[in-house]
Design an enzyme around this catalytic site. Structure first.
Site, PDB file in Angstrom:
ATOM      1  N   TYR A  11     -12.965   6.726 -12.302  1.00  9.62           N
ATOM      2  CA  TYR A  11     -13.104   5.460 -11.570  1.00  9.62           C
ATOM      3  C   TYR A  11     -13.826   4.420 -12.416  1.00  9.62           C
ATOM      4  O   TYR A  11     -13.309   3.320 -12.619  1.00  9.62           O
ATOM      5  CB  TYR A  11     -13.855   5.706 -10.266  1.00  9.62           C
ATOM      6  CG  TYR A  11     -13.903   4.506  -9.359  1.00  9.62           C
ATOM      7  CD1 TYR A  11     -12.750   4.034  -8.739  1.00  9.62           C
ATOM      8  CD2 TYR A  11     -15.104   3.841  -9.105  1.00  9.62           C
ATOM      9  CE1 TYR A  11     -12.795   2.930  -7.897  1.00  9.62           C
ATOM     10  CE2 TYR A  11     -15.144   2.751  -8.270  1.00  9.62           C
ATOM     11  CZ  TYR A  11     -13.996   2.297  -7.659  1.00  9.62           C
ATOM     12  OH  TYR A  11     -14.037   1.201  -6.820  1.00  9.62           O
ATOM     13  N   ASP A  38       0.855  -1.198   0.000  1.00  8.47           N
ATOM     14  CA  ASP A  38       0.000   0.000   0.000  1.00  8.47           C
ATOM     15  C   ASP A  38       0.882   1.236   0.000  1.00  8.47           C
ATOM     16  O   ASP A  38       2.014   1.192   0.490  1.00  8.47           O
ATOM     17  CB  ASP A  38      -0.900   0.002   1.255  1.00  8.47           C
ATOM     18  CG  ASP A  38      -2.241   0.649   0.979  1.00  8.47           C
ATOM     19  OD1 ASP A  38      -2.259   1.842   0.641  1.00  8.47           O
ATOM     20  OD2 ASP A  38      -3.267  -0.048   1.090  1.00  8.47           O
TER      21      ASP A  38
END
Ligand code: UDP
Length: 325
Positions: A154, A31
């Site tokens: 998105y 991450d």
């Protein structure tokens, strides 16, 4: 199994990391904390089967990670709530295209040197259906998406990422699975990412008005995180050569006004509703057809909304208490 999770400290990634560790796997959680909180995985750091790798998937993988042969790759990394993915539209698009391409090339390298493709599960989204004209949405439905609207970074990003994944399957025989996740909620959701479930719970706990966008008659179907994990893990474990896509969600559909009522009932608190303008391209209805998941995995969501909300509210209450200390 040796498992890599990109986006491993986000809401879904952190819950998945915890579950897979509990199942005895070795979990590498990757991450860059762009839209997630390190505190989500802090409790896991003491587990010797857990490794945290701080890395942005737009960049080349660290050499030591590139040298590892993973059995499974869950590719989750992407800012996912509307305010977060709209913070930097071009970054969101790049995470979906360049980031997914990097991860697929990595999986291809592992397959070439080890002689076995890692299983690569890509988390797509119900957003690929846009503001759907077919209801409920089955996987064959191709969607009604605005290619240049404010959500397009998105939804079009996820669509092109699906295309990349599918083309690596066809061109290189990579062992892939594409899952389309519908609205999901539960502990470890980010209190600040602007999603409706977390917003309503936090507003109720803070004695604030609940913010209803539009008239609140738009619908969503909210699945609890444990159901989602059961679905994506059993899809990952499905040996059948079936790249998907596959919907994972609950067919129980609620309006946003219904949800506000439920949150107030479960918290036992009162609040006024504050009506605000509806964001652009906000889908008016969304509900999955989950027949495919049932047929292929024997899976269906089980946790009723009231029960999942109670667990989520308990989580947010404990967070508020922790901060108050
Ligand atoms: N929404 C709302 N109030 C809020 C946040 C969201 O009414 O405080 C609405 C939002 O406009 C959308 C629905 O709730 O129609 C679900 O929003 P969310 O951001 O949770 O997920 P998504 O739009 O990606 O389904």
């Amino acid at each position: 199994m040796k498992v890599l999770i990109t986006g491993g400290s986000g809401f879904i990634g952190a819950n998945l990391s915890e579950r897979l560790l509990g199942d005895g796997h070795e979990v590498f959680c990757m991450d860059n904390f762009y839209s997630s909180n390190k505190s989500n995985v802090e409790d896991l750091l003491s587990n010797q089967n857990f490794k945290l790798i701080e890395h942005d998937i737009l960049n080349d993988l660290p050499e030591d990670v590139h040298a590892m042969d993973f059995d499974q790759i869950y590719h989750l990394a992407c800012p996912a709530s509307p305010p977060r993915y709209q913070k930097d539209h071009v970054y969101t698009l790049r995470v979906n295209f360049d980031g997914t391409l990097n991860m697929l090339n990595f999986a291809k390298d592992v397959a070439a040197r080890s002689g076995k493709s890692p299983r690569f599960l890509f988390t797509s989204t119900s957003e690929v259906y846009g503001d759907p004209l077919e209801h409920p949405q089955s996987e064959e439905y191709r969607g009604n998406v605005n290619p240049n609207g404010i959500r397009s970074c998105y939804d079009e990003g996820k669509r092109v990422a699906e295309s990349l994944v599918m083309n690596f399957y066809h061109a290189y025989g990579l062992d892939v699975k594409i899952v389309r996740i519908f609205n999901t909620y539960g502990p470890k959701m980010d209190a600040d990412d602007g999603r409706v479930v977390s917003n309503f719970i936090i507003q109720a706990l803070n004695g604030e008005d609940l913010t209803i966008y539009g008239d609140g008659k738009q619908t969503r179907s909210f699945q609890y995180i444990d159901d989602l994990l059961n679905g994506i893990i059993s899809y990952m474990e499905l040996d059948e050569d079936f790249p998907g896509p596959m919907n994972i969600g609950t067919p129980d559909e609620f309006t946003i006004l219904d949800l506000a009522e439920k949150v107030l009932a479960v918290t036992g608190l009162g609040a006024d509703l504050k009506f605000c303008s509806l964001p652009g391209d906000d889908p008016l209805q969304r509900c999955p057809n989950t027949a495919l998941a049932k047929q292929k995995l024997g899976w269906e969501a089980k946790v009723p909304l009231d029960e999942g909300l109670k667990k989520t509210i308990d989580y947010f209450r404990s967070q508020v208490e922790r901060q108050g200390k």
